[in-house]
Structure formats: structure tokens, C-alpha cells
Design a protein around this motif. Structure first.
Motif, PDB file in Angstrom:
ATOM      1  N   ILE A 248       0.615  -1.085   0.127  1.00 36.97           N
ATOM      2  CA  ILE A 248      -0.102   0.390   0.179  1.00 36.97           C
ATOM      3  C   ILE A 248       1.581   1.410  -0.033  1.00 36.97           C
ATOM      4  N   ASN A 249       1.742   0.731   0.611  1.00 36.86           N
ATOM      5  CA  ASN A 249       2.880   2.715   1.250  1.00 36.86           C
ATOM      6  C   ASN A 249       3.522   2.636  -0.838  1.00 36.86           C
ATOM      7  N   ARG A 250       3.726   1.438  -1.105  1.00 36.59           N
ATOM      8  CA  ARG A 250       4.870   2.100  -2.390  1.00 36.59           C
ATOM      9  C   ARG A 250       3.254   2.409  -3.423  1.00 36.59           C
ATOM     10  N   LEU A 251       2.470   1.721  -3.646  1.00 33.38           N
ATOM     11  CA  LEU A 251       1.677   2.058  -4.322  1.00 33.38           C
ATOM     12  C   LEU A 251       1.146   4.041  -4.295  1.00 33.38           C
ATOM     13  N   LYS A 252       0.376   4.231  -3.227  1.00 38.53           N
ATOM     14  CA  LYS A 252       0.454   5.374  -2.263  1.00 38.53           C
ATOM     15  C   LYS A 252       1.679   6.458  -2.984  1.00 38.53           C
ATOM     16  N   GLN A 253       3.434   6.167  -3.099  1.00 41.70           N
ATOM     17  CA  GLN A 253       4.018   6.903  -3.645  1.00 41.70           C
ATOM     18  C   GLN A 253       4.139   6.459  -5.156  1.00 41.70           C
ATOM     19  N   ILE A 254       3.294   5.862  -5.643  1.00 43.35           N
ATOM     20  CA  ILE A 254       3.251   5.987  -7.354  1.00 43.35           C
ATOM     21  C   ILE A 254       2.519   7.334  -8.090  1.00 43.35           C
ATOM     22  N   ILE A 255       1.203   7.126  -6.719  1.00 45.33           N
ATOM     23  CA  ILE A 255       0.151   7.843  -7.029  1.00 45.33           C
ATOM     24  C   ILE A 255       0.506   9.421  -6.498  1.00 45.33           C
ATOM     25  N   ASP A 256       1.387   9.038  -5.012  1.00 44.52           N
ATOM     26  CA  ASP A 256       1.650  11.094  -5.132  1.00 44.52           C
ATOM     27  C   ASP A 256       2.686  11.256  -6.551  1.00 44.52           C
ATOM     28  N   ASP A 257       3.074  10.501  -6.836  1.00 48.71           N
ATOM     29  CA  ASP A 257       4.380  10.777  -7.794  1.00 48.71           C
ATOM     30  C   ASP A 257       3.970  11.878  -8.757  1.00 48.71           C
ATOM     31  N   TYR A 258       3.153   9.968  -9.862  1.00 44.52           N
ATOM     32  CA  TYR A 258       1.804  10.989 -10.681  1.00 44.52           C
ATOM     33  C   TYR A 258       1.757  12.437 -10.396  1.00 44.52           C
ATOM     34  N   GLN A 259       0.714  11.993  -9.283  1.00 45.45           N
ATOM     35  CA  GLN A 259      -0.164  13.437  -8.897  1.00 45.45           C
ATOM     36  C   GLN A 259       0.253  15.109  -9.189  1.00 45.45           C
ATOM     37  N   SER A 260       1.913  14.794  -9.092  1.00 42.93           N
ATOM     38  CA  SER A 260       2.496  15.448  -8.748  1.00 42.93           C
ATOM     39  C   SER A 260       3.322  16.115 -10.528  1.00 42.93           C
ATOM     40  N   LYS A 261       3.416  15.042 -11.228  1.00 41.34           N
ATOM     41  CA  LYS A 261       3.501  15.049 -12.534  1.00 41.34           C
ATOM     42  C   LYS A 261       2.493  15.553 -13.181  1.00 41.34           C
ATOM     43  N   LEU A 262       1.312  15.446 -13.082  1.00 37.48           N
ATOM     44  CA  LEU A 262       0.070  15.958 -13.452  1.00 37.48           C
ATOM     45  C   LEU A 262      -0.337  17.152 -13.314  1.00 37.48           C
ATOM     46  N   GLN A 263       0.564  17.765 -12.116  1.00 38.80           N
ATOM     47  CA  GLN A 263       0.465  18.883 -11.506  1.00 38.80           C
ATOM     48  C   GLN A 263       1.217  19.707 -11.774  1.00 38.80           C
ATOM     49  N   GLN A 264       2.411  19.812 -12.944  1.00 41.90           N
ATOM     50  CA  GLN A 264       3.737  20.165 -13.001  1.00 41.90           C
ATOM     51  C   GLN A 264       3.371  21.160 -14.685  1.00 41.90           C
ATOM     52  N   VAL A 265       2.292  20.263 -14.860  1.00 42.28           N
ATOM     53  CA  VAL A 265       1.858  20.579 -16.355  1.00 42.28           C
ATOM     54  C   VAL A 265       1.238  21.859 -16.728  1.00 42.28           C
ATOM     55  N   SER A 266       1.353  22.581 -17.637  1.00 40.98           N
ATOM     56  CA  SER A 266       0.866  23.996 -17.719  1.00 40.98           C
ATOM     57  C   SER A 266       0.785  24.303 -18.824  1.00 40.98           C
ATOM     58  N   GLY A 267       0.454  25.891 -19.470  1.00 42.65           N
ATOM     59  CA  GLY A 267      -0.690  26.185 -20.110  1.00 42.65           C
ATOM     60  C   GLY A 267      -1.962  26.002 -20.399  1.00 42.65           C
ATOM     61  N   PRO A 268      -2.326  25.258 -21.380  1.00 34.24           N
ATOM     62  CA  PRO A 268      -3.942  25.239 -21.851  1.00 34.24           C
ATOM     63  C   PRO A 268      -4.070  23.937 -22.135  1.00 34.24           C
TER      64      PRO A 268
END
Length: 301
Positions: A248-268
Motif C-alpha cells: 500500500i505504501n508503494r502504491l501511495k508513492q506511485i499515485i503521489d508521484d503521478y499527481q505531482s507530474k500532473l500538477q507540473q504541466v502548464s498552459g492549456p
């Protein structure tokens, strides 16, 4: 004896100077002879493309500018050969023929410039008319392509609440992106070709705003769908894990990393439904993580 020796030296020097003069004269004669032949052929060659026409126009400008300069090279060569004749320097028949043909070749070269001028005027008229028609069709195609892109590009994806399954949309999205990337490549190739003619005829360059916008959005769409593909790979790697073996901890880390990548995108990108669907999917998984953590407790189970 001294007088005889000096006379011999003078004769020897005269022969050496004459030989050197002969060599110089022959090189100049041969080079000018070949120049007239080569450029006469080039001037009479008809251009069939805009690139060829541009090169031909530039060549004609250079040749017409240099024509008098080439003519002025003939008389000095003739003067040298008259001097060689006075010094009884042997000139073979082949060289004499080159010398005799020089002015004849110059006249042919000069006529080729006149013929080239007429031919280029006709070619310009024909190619300009074709170019203007091609430009009109090209602009219409750009507008149509942009419209179709906006209508069909994979900006959208259902939300998780609507049954969004990434795997069902990835192949179609990448097929679309690949198809339009090829179309943009072909457009840019045609545009580069047209720019040559537009510059030659001093016509206003084509507005490429729609092409640039489409190309920019293609890159952004590729980026967001690469993120979608990345998550799909991660999900497929863990979806069949049993509850007992699930980290579960590894799964949480994967989701956190992925959310971070989604937030890093910019523009439209953040205005597109595909981004909001992926973001909502991650939020739902975060809720699921909390539930899984609770279920990992024996007392809760």
C-alpha cells in the motif's frame, strides 16, 4: 667568349620566359573556353521547379553582370598569342583551334544570355500563376486542417464517474497524434518549398499561425497522453496483486508521484477534459488508499 656566353644566357632566358608566358596563356585560354561552354549550357537549361528557377535567376543575374568582364579577358589572351608568334613559340593545332573558337564561343554565350532572359520571363509567368493557385489551396487546407483538429483532437476523456478506462482510449489517441504529426510535417515541407517562390516573386509570406498552434497542441497532447500511458502501465503492473501481497505504501508513492507530474504541466493542458479526468482518477485512488489502509487492519476487517 664572354659575349657568346651572355648571348646564350639571353636566349635561354627568352625561351624560359616564353615558355612561362605560353603556359599562362594556355591556362587562361582553356579556362575561358570551358567557362563559355559550361555557362552556355547552364543558361539554356530550363528550370522545372521553384528551387531551380531561383537558382537560374541568380545565375542569370551573375552571368549578365559579368558578361563584359568575360569579353575583356579575350583580347589580353590574343595579345599573348601574338607575342608568342613573334618569338616563334610552337603552338600545336589543338591549342590554335581553341584560340580560334574563343570569340565564336563568346558570341554563343552572349546569345544564350538573351535566350535565357526570354525563357526565364516565360517561366516566371507560368510558375507565378501556379504558385498563387497553390498558395490559395494551401491556405484553405490549413484552415480546414485546423478546424478538423479542434473538432477531433483527444482533448477529452470521460470522467471516472462516467466509466473512464484509460486503456480504452490510449491507442486511438496515439493513432490520431501520429496521423496529425505526419500531416504537419508534410505541411511544413510544402511551406518551405513555397517560401522559395514567394520570396522570388516578392509575394507576402503565408500566415502560419494555425500550423504553429496545431503543432504546439500536438506536443502538449502527446505529453498528457504519455502521462496517461505511463499510469496505465503502472496500473497493469499492480492490478492483479492480491490484497495480502499489495504494498500500500508503494502504491501511495506511485499515485503521489503521478499527481505531482500532473500538477507540473502548464498552459492549456489543465483546461482539457483528459487532464481533469486523470486528476479526478488520482483523487479517487487516494480515497481508495485510505480504505485499503483501513482494511489492512485485522480489527477493521
Amino acid at each position: 667568349q664572354l659575349k657568346k656566353s651572355l648571348a646564350m644566357h639571353c636566349i635561354l632566358w627568352q625561351q624560359q620566359i616564353a615558355a612561362l608566358l605560353h603556359e599562362i596563356a594556355y591556362n587562361k585560354l582553356n579556362n575561358l573556353h570551358q567557362y563559355f561552354i559550361d555557362n552556355t549550357i547552364l543558361m539554356l537549361k530550363e528550370p522545372n521547379t521553384l528551387n531551380e528557377l531561383t537558382k537560374h535567376v541568380n545565375l542569370y543575374d551573375i552571368q549578365s553582370h559579368n558578361e563584359i568582364e568575360q569579353l575583356n579577358k579575350i583580347e589580353p589572351i590574343e595579345d599573348i598569342y601574338r607575342a608568342l608568334d613573334r618569338f616563334d613559340v610552337n603552338v600545336n593545332d589543338e591549342e590554335k583551334e581553341l584560340h580560334d573558337q574563343l570569340r565564336i564561343l563568346y558570341n554563343k554565350y552572349k546569345k544564350s544570355l538573351t535566350s535565357a532572359k526570354i525563357m526565364l520571363m516565360n517561366k516566371k509567368t507560368i510558375m507565378k500563376s501556379k504558385l498563387l493557385n497553390d498558395v490559395k489551396n494551401f491556405i484553405n487546407y490549413i484552415v480546414e486542417l485546423r478546424h478538423n483538429f479542434i473538432e477531433t483532437a483527444p482533448y477529452h476523456a470521460p470522467s471516472p464517474d462516467e466509466g473512464f478506462i484509460i486503456e480504452d482510449y490510449i491507442d486511438d489517441a496515439f493513432e490520431f497524434l501520429s496521423e496529425y504529426r505526419l500531416k504537419i510535417k508534410e505541411l511544413n515541407y510544402k511551406l518551405d518549398h513555397m517560401k522559395v517562390g514567394l520570396s522570388l516573386f516578392q509575394i507576402k509570406q503565408i500566415d502560419t499561425t494555425d500550423i504553429e498552434l496545431t503543432e504546439k497542441e500536438l506536443n502538449l497532447l502527446t505529453r498528457i497522453w504519455m502521462l496517461a500511458k505511463e499510469w496505465n502501465i503502472q496500473y497493469n503492473a499492480i492490478k492483479n496483486d492480491s490484497f495480502k501481497t499489495l504494498n500500500i505504501n508503494r502504491l501511495k508513492q506511485i499515485i503521489d508521484d503521478y499527481q505531482s507530474k500532473l500538477q507540473q504541466v502548464s498552459g492549456p493542458i489543465k483546461k482539457w477534459k483528459i487532464w481533469s479526468s486523470l486528476s479526478l482518477l488520482m483523487k479517487n485512488y487516494k480515497i481508495l488508499i485510505s480504505l485499503l489502509k483501513a482494511l489492512s487492519s485485522k480489527a477493521m476487517r
